[in-house]
Motif scaffolding. Structure first.
Motif, PDB file in Angstrom:
ATOM      1  N   LEU A   1       0.851  -1.187   0.000  1.00 27.15           N
ATOM      2  CA  LEU A   1       0.000   0.000   0.000  1.00 27.15           C
ATOM      3  C   LEU A   1       0.888   1.239   0.000  1.00 27.15           C
ATOM      4  O   LEU A   1       1.970   1.223   0.577  1.00 27.15           O
ATOM      5  N   PRO A   2       0.425   2.348  -0.625  1.00 25.60           N
ATOM      6  CA  PRO A   2       1.154   3.605  -0.490  1.00 25.60           C
ATOM      7  C   PRO A   2       1.235   3.963   0.996  1.00 25.60           C
ATOM      8  O   PRO A   2       0.263   3.755   1.732  1.00 25.60           O
ATOM      9  N   PRO A   3       2.388   4.478   1.479  1.00 30.33           N
ATOM     10  CA  PRO A   3       2.553   4.770   2.911  1.00 30.33           C
ATOM     11  C   PRO A   3       1.406   5.576   3.491  1.00 30.33           C
ATOM     12  O   PRO A   3       0.919   5.274   4.591  1.00 30.33           O
ATOM     13  N   ALA A   4       0.928   6.584   2.761  1.00 33.94           N
ATOM     14  CA  ALA A   4      -0.143   7.431   3.303  1.00 33.94           C
ATOM     15  C   ALA A   4      -1.409   6.610   3.547  1.00 33.94           C
ATOM     16  O   ALA A   4      -2.095   6.771   4.554  1.00 33.94           O
ATOM     17  N   LEU A   5      -1.691   5.685   2.638  1.00 32.77           N
ATOM     18  CA  LEU A   5      -2.896   4.865   2.791  1.00 32.77           C
ATOM     19  C   LEU A   5      -2.777   3.969   4.023  1.00 32.77           C
ATOM     20  O   LEU A   5      -3.746   3.771   4.775  1.00 32.77           O
ATOM     21  N   GLY A   6      -1.543   3.461   4.265  1.00 34.73           N
ATOM     22  CA  GLY A   6      -1.314   2.644   5.460  1.00 34.73           C
ATOM     23  C   GLY A   6      -1.663   3.416   6.713  1.00 34.73           C
ATOM     24  O   GLY A   6      -2.406   2.943   7.587  1.00 34.73           O
ATOM     25  N   TRP A   7      -1.144   4.658   6.801  1.00 34.74           N
ATOM     26  CA  TRP A   7      -1.444   5.501   7.972  1.00 34.74           C
ATOM     27  C   TRP A   7      -2.938   5.789   8.055  1.00 34.74           C
ATOM     28  O   TRP A   7      -3.531   5.748   9.136  1.00 34.74           O
ATOM     29  N   GLY A   8      -3.531   6.091   6.898  1.00 35.63           N
ATOM     30  CA  GLY A   8      -4.960   6.411   6.884  1.00 35.63           C
ATOM     31  C   GLY A   8      -5.811   5.270   7.406  1.00 35.63           C
ATOM     32  O   GLY A   8      -6.694   5.462   8.255  1.00 35.63           O
ATOM     33  N   LEU A   9      -5.516   4.049   6.931  1.00 34.16           N
ATOM     34  CA  LEU A   9      -6.294   2.889   7.375  1.00 34.16           C
ATOM     35  C   LEU A   9      -6.113   2.658   8.865  1.00 34.16           C
ATOM     36  O   LEU A   9      -7.075   2.359   9.582  1.00 34.16           O
ATOM     37  N   LEU A  10      -4.862   2.820   9.356  1.00 31.31           N
ATOM     38  CA  LEU A  10      -4.620   2.627  10.788  1.00 31.31           C
ATOM     39  C   LEU A  10      -5.430   3.638  11.593  1.00 31.31           C
ATOM     40  O   LEU A  10      -6.108   3.286  12.568  1.00 31.31           O
ATOM     41  N   ALA A  11      -5.382   4.913  11.153  1.00 31.95           N
ATOM     42  CA  ALA A  11      -6.114   5.959  11.880  1.00 31.95           C
ATOM     43  C   ALA A  11      -7.606   5.633  11.902  1.00 31.95           C
ATOM     44  O   ALA A  11      -8.261   5.702  12.952  1.00 31.95           O
ATOM     45  N   ALA A  12      -8.131   5.235  10.738  1.00 29.76           N
ATOM     46  CA  ALA A  12      -9.559   4.898  10.677  1.00 29.76           C
ATOM     47  C   ALA A  12      -9.871   3.749  11.631  1.00 29.76           C
ATOM     48  O   ALA A  12     -10.876   3.774  12.353  1.00 29.76           O
ATOM     49  N   GLY A  13      -8.968   2.757  11.646  1.00 27.86           N
ATOM     50  CA  GLY A  13      -9.188   1.607  12.520  1.00 27.86           C
ATOM     51  C   GLY A  13      -9.208   2.006  13.987  1.00 27.86           C
ATOM     52  O   GLY A  13     -10.105   1.608  14.740  1.00 27.86           O
ATOM     53  N   VAL A  14      -8.218   2.808  14.398  1.00 30.64           N
ATOM     54  CA  VAL A  14      -8.117   3.194  15.814  1.00 30.64           C
ATOM     55  C   VAL A  14      -9.324   4.042  16.214  1.00 30.64           C
ATOM     56  O   VAL A  14      -9.948   3.804  17.253  1.00 30.64           O
ATOM     57  N   VAL A  15      -9.667   5.025  15.365  1.00 29.91           N
ATOM     58  CA  VAL A  15     -10.803   5.896  15.694  1.00 29.91           C
ATOM     59  C   VAL A  15     -12.100   5.062  15.756  1.00 29.91           C
ATOM     60  O   VAL A  15     -12.905   5.195  16.680  1.00 29.91           O
ATOM     61  N   GLY A  16     -12.261   4.158  14.785  1.00 30.65           N
ATOM     62  CA  GLY A  16     -13.461   3.325  14.769  1.00 30.65           C
ATOM     63  C   GLY A  16     -13.554   2.466  16.012  1.00 30.65           C
ATOM     64  O   GLY A  16     -14.615   2.356  16.640  1.00 30.65           O
ATOM     65  N   TYR A  17     -12.415   1.863  16.407  1.00 30.17           N
ATOM     66  CA  TYR A  17     -12.387   1.000  17.581  1.00 30.17           C
ATOM     67  C   TYR A  17     -12.759   1.799  18.829  1.00 30.17           C
ATOM     68  O   TYR A  17     -13.614   1.385  19.627  1.00 30.17           O
ATOM     69  N   ALA A  18     -12.133   2.986  18.968  1.00 33.02           N
ATOM     70  CA  ALA A  18     -12.404   3.824  20.137  1.00 33.02           C
ATOM     71  C   ALA A  18     -13.876   4.211  20.186  1.00 33.02           C
ATOM     72  O   ALA A  18     -14.535   4.130  21.226  1.00 33.02           O
TER      73      ALA A  18
ATOM     74  N   LEU B   1     -10.734  -9.893   7.412  1.00 29.93           N
ATOM     75  CA  LEU B   1     -11.217 -11.236   7.746  1.00 29.93           C
ATOM     76  C   LEU B   1     -11.335 -11.387   9.265  1.00 29.93           C
ATOM     77  O   LEU B   1     -12.327 -11.923   9.778  1.00 29.93           O
ATOM     78  N   LEU B   2     -10.306 -10.901   9.983  1.00 26.80           N
ATOM     79  CA  LEU B   2     -10.307 -11.000  11.445  1.00 26.80           C
ATOM     80  C   LEU B   2     -11.529 -10.293  12.027  1.00 26.80           C
ATOM     81  O   LEU B   2     -12.234 -10.846  12.887  1.00 26.80           O
ATOM     82  N   LEU B   3     -11.808  -9.077  11.528  1.00 31.61           N
ATOM     83  CA  LEU B   3     -12.931  -8.305  12.068  1.00 31.61           C
ATOM     84  C   LEU B   3     -14.264  -8.989  11.757  1.00 31.61           C
ATOM     85  O   LEU B   3     -15.105  -9.169  12.647  1.00 31.61           O
ATOM     86  N   VAL B   4     -14.434  -9.383  10.490  1.00 36.03           N
ATOM     87  CA  VAL B   4     -15.724  -9.965  10.095  1.00 36.03           C
ATOM     88  C   VAL B   4     -15.981 -11.271  10.845  1.00 36.03           C
ATOM     89  O   VAL B   4     -17.062 -11.488  11.405  1.00 36.03           O
ATOM     90  N   LEU B   5     -14.967 -12.159  10.903  1.00 37.74           N
ATOM     91  CA  LEU B   5     -15.165 -13.462  11.534  1.00 37.74           C
ATOM     92  C   LEU B   5     -15.343 -13.327  13.045  1.00 37.74           C
ATOM     93  O   LEU B   5     -16.117 -14.059  13.654  1.00 37.74           O
ATOM     94  N   THR B   6     -14.611 -12.363  13.644  1.00 37.83           N
ATOM     95  CA  THR B   6     -14.780 -12.133  15.082  1.00 37.83           C
ATOM     96  C   THR B   6     -16.200 -11.653  15.358  1.00 37.83           C
ATOM     97  O   THR B   6     -16.843 -12.089  16.317  1.00 37.83           O
ATOM     98  N   PHE B   7     -16.697 -10.774  14.498  1.00 38.73           N
ATOM     99  CA  PHE B   7     -18.078 -10.305  14.648  1.00 38.73           C
ATOM    100  C   PHE B   7     -19.050 -11.486  14.582  1.00 38.73           C
ATOM    101  O   PHE B   7     -19.951 -11.611  15.407  1.00 38.73           O
ATOM    102  N   VAL B   8     -18.824 -12.376  13.610  1.00 35.60           N
ATOM    103  CA  VAL B   8     -19.720 -13.533  13.454  1.00 35.60           C
ATOM    104  C   VAL B   8     -19.708 -14.389  14.733  1.00 35.60           C
ATOM    105  O   VAL B   8     -20.753 -14.803  15.231  1.00 35.60           O
TER     106      VAL B   8
END
Lengths: 254, 414
Positions: free
Chosen positions: B181-198, B265-272
């Motif tokens: 992934l482009p570095p910026a996209l990596g950071w973006g996805l991580l930020a989205a993940g952390v904010v979503g989790y919180a 996959l981890l998120l979807v299967l854990t949800f299931v």
């Protein structure tokens, strides 16, 4: 008082063996009815007929005064009849709330509605004055025998049931835990439920029951009020089918 | 993180009670992910000291692509293991699906999505057949899947026509394990993940407090979110470093494409497993099948769906493996793949006795297996030694599982 559950003239055979002969059995709301009898007298078969696990061969089944057909456990559950079996059927790896709602989970769309289930479970346990469990999110594996029995009973009363049948609930328990469970059984009846208690222990039977139904070799020897009989009379009914004026004459109800 | 320090006493007490509750569970025999995390830390420390090359960005990225296929297969195995069953055919099932993918791409000339669809459909069919044999005919899953293991080995050979090697040239399939992934996209996805989790955690705690139910304290949520942000941040930072020997010619940096696939996959299967009735019933059948049956759960259907999910994820694992090797040969999904996958699930803390396990276990255990494989390769040990060590680790994990079960029984917890 009309019985909430009434069976008349029930016959039940397994192949050539007739297990129940012309059995009549009534259960009243707000009362504990003890079902006693020696091993092989037909207690379990009778309960399984009530619960819809075994179909009855002949005889009639009344619920709240109306004739009904019960062909499966689902039919019995729909009427409001819950049976707590001796082996309890709890999942050790699930917590108390998860066990109480197993197979009947509340959902919002696809997702389990944990909060509602937790509230309802807490309310039910509270109404039964159960205070011995630390947290209702505890796994069942960490509970004592008496606590597990309590959870199984609470699971049965959660569904606005009208009749709760307990199969030897104190068989595997110590003295203190037996007292706790008997207290709970009494409380269920005091809340207006009809409770059927299967037991071999005369002390338990006399401690909580209002009526006693004694089976002898597949026949109903007698259904009497607990206050009108003695310990010895009940033992005689269980072992020989009759006691003085009570019971069977020549193997047939008097 | 500062909120932890300033937290009022009531909150810090509930953190304390959380920690105490956890310690109690561990002592009672419920180790959870503890052995896997501990093993991961020890292994990484040892390898970094003995072989500094282990700790480079290039090797770190390698770890992910190396362990990805096994991890995904292990995720599927968790579902089968939860029921106390086993699927020994998962490895070669992934091989069969990979071969189907390769044939669809090359011989049939289908676009990548159609080929992937065909591979996954193959997985679904395989799982349904195995599950039906186990549930309806009552053949032990050990025997059914052992037979399938042999059968699929032969099927792969037939599909790739006796040992030739089908190479894959489709850009999209190759990208899964070989592009970043482009570095910026990596950071973006991580930020989205952390904010979503919180946000999810806070919303849930607020809803529960509003209804008067016991909720996690804000300080505990802050610790969890902080830990995720720090660990994820470090990982993304390392992966975004330039790891090309000659950056002017070809730049090599970013999070491997396969990582977000595994996270999804981890998120979807854990949800299931944790939030749906289906998941709850899986645990119930694994814990006490008779109780589940009496509660009105269709045990046969649960078994068939578990095997179906397992083989479907094996198909996904096969696609990832084909992408990594850029080809499919008779050994795809063979040799150690199945053992590594079972090992990953068990090392992560999934019980072989059923009723206990999480999808996260597969990821943690998969990481342990990948680190052993990778670290020992760097140290120059031969395949023989690697097999022996991995086998020993699997045995150790199964031993811990059996012992913790015994301990729970002795403590009167079971």
């Amino acid at each position: 008082m009309t019985p909430v559950l009434e069976l008349r003239g029930i016959d039940k055979s397994f192949g050539p063996v007739q297990v129940l002969h012309d059995v009549s059995f009534s259960v009243y709301p707000g009362e504990v009815t003890a079902l006693v009898g020696d091993n092989g007298a037909g207690k379990s078969t009778l309960v399984k007929c009530v619960g819809g696990i075994h179909p009855i061969d002949s005889g009639s089944y009344f619920f709240e005064g109306k004739p009904v057909q019960v062909h499966s456990p689902r039919d019995a559950a729909a009427l409001g009849i819950e049976i707590v079996y001796q082996d309890l059927a709890l999942c050790d790896n699930l917590d108390i709330v998860q066990n109480m709602f197993l197979g009947r989970e509340h959902k919002r769309g696809l997702v389990l509605d944990e909060d509602t289930m937790e509230e309802m479970a807490a309310k039910t346990l509270q109404s039964l004055s159960v205070k011995t469990v630390k947290s209702i999110r505890q796994h069942v594996s960490s509970l004592s025998g008496g606590q597990r029995q309590t959870v199984a009973i609470a699971k049965a009363v959660l569904w606005n049931s009208k009749v709760v049948i307990l199969d030897e609930p104190t068989a595997a328990l110590g003295v203190a835990q037996t007292a706790q469970v008997l207290e709970l059984v009494r409380r269920l009846a005091d809340q207006g439920l009809a409770v059927v208690l299967i037991s071999h222990n005369m002390n338990d039977v006399f401690a909580v029951s209002d009526r006693i139904a004694a089976l002898y070799l597949g026949r109903m020897a007698a259904q009497v009020k607990t206050s009108e009989v003695t310990h010895a009379q009940v033992v005689e009914l269980i072992t020989s089918g009759r006691s003085g004026d009570l019971g069977l004459t020549n193997g047939v109800p008097a | 993180m500062t909120t932890t320090l300033k937290a009022p006493r009531a909150e810090s007490r509930s953190i304390g009670s959380n920690v105490r509750g956890y310690a109690e569970r561990v002592r009672g025999g419920d180790m959870g992910a503890l052995p896997a995390v501990f093993g991961l830390v020890v292994l990484c420390t040892v390898f970094s000291i003995l072989k500094p090359a282990f700790l480079t960005s290039g090797n770190f990225a390698n770890l992910f692509t190396q362990g990805a296929a096994v991890t995904v297969i292990a995720m599927g195995l968790v579902f089968v293991l939860l029921l106390g069953e086993i699927d020994l055919s998962a490895g070669f099932a992934s091989g069969v699906c990979a071969a189907v993918l390769a044939i669809m791409l090359t011989d049939q000339g289908l676009p990548w999505y159609a080929a992937v669809g065909a591979a996954i459909l193959t997985g679904v069919v395989i799982g349904t057949v195995i599950g039906t044999l186990v549930a309806k005919l009552g053949i032990p899953s050990f025997v059914v899947t052992l037979a399938a293991f042999l059968g699929f080995q032969g099927l792969v050979l037939l599909l790739v026509k006796g040992g030739t090697n089908i190479s894959i040239r489709d850009e999209t399939i190759l990208a899964i394990s070989n592009k970043y992934l482009p570095p910026a996209l990596g950071w973006g996805l991580l930020a989205a993940g952390v904010v979503g989790y919180a946000a999810l955690q806070l919303l849930r705690a607020r809803k529960r407090t509003g209804r008067g139910l016991a909720a996690d304290p804000v300080s505990l949520i802050a610790v969890r979110v902080g830990a995720l942000a720090v660990l994820g941040g470090l990982a993304v930072y390392f992966l975004n470093l330039e790891r090309s020997r000659n950056a002017a010619v070809v730049s090599l940096k970013g999070v491997p494409v396969v990582v977000p696939i595994i996270v999804v996959l981890l998120l979807v299967l854990t949800f299931v497993l944790r939030r749906t009735g289906f998941g709850r019933h899986l645990y119930a059948v694994g814990g006490n099948a008779e109780a589940a049956r009496r509660a009105g759960i269709n045990v046969d259907r649960m078994k068939i769906s578990a095997f179906m999910i397992c083989s479907t994820l094996a198909a996904v694992g096969g696609v990832i493996a084909a992408s990594r090797a850029s080809s499919v040969d008779p050994n795809t999904g063979g040799s150690n793949v199945l053992l590594y996958a079972v090992g990953a699930a068990v090392i992560g803390g999934t019980s072989l006795f059923g009723g206990k396990g999480r999808v996260l276990d597969a990821v943690l255990g998969g990481a342990v297996v990948a680190v052993i494989e990778n670290g020992m390769g760097l140290m120059g040990y031969s395949s023989g030694v690697k097999y022996i060590v991995t086998g020993s680790v699997l045995l150790l994990a199964a031993g811990v599982d059996a012992l913790s079960r015994k301990r729970a029984a002795a403590a009167g917890l079971r």
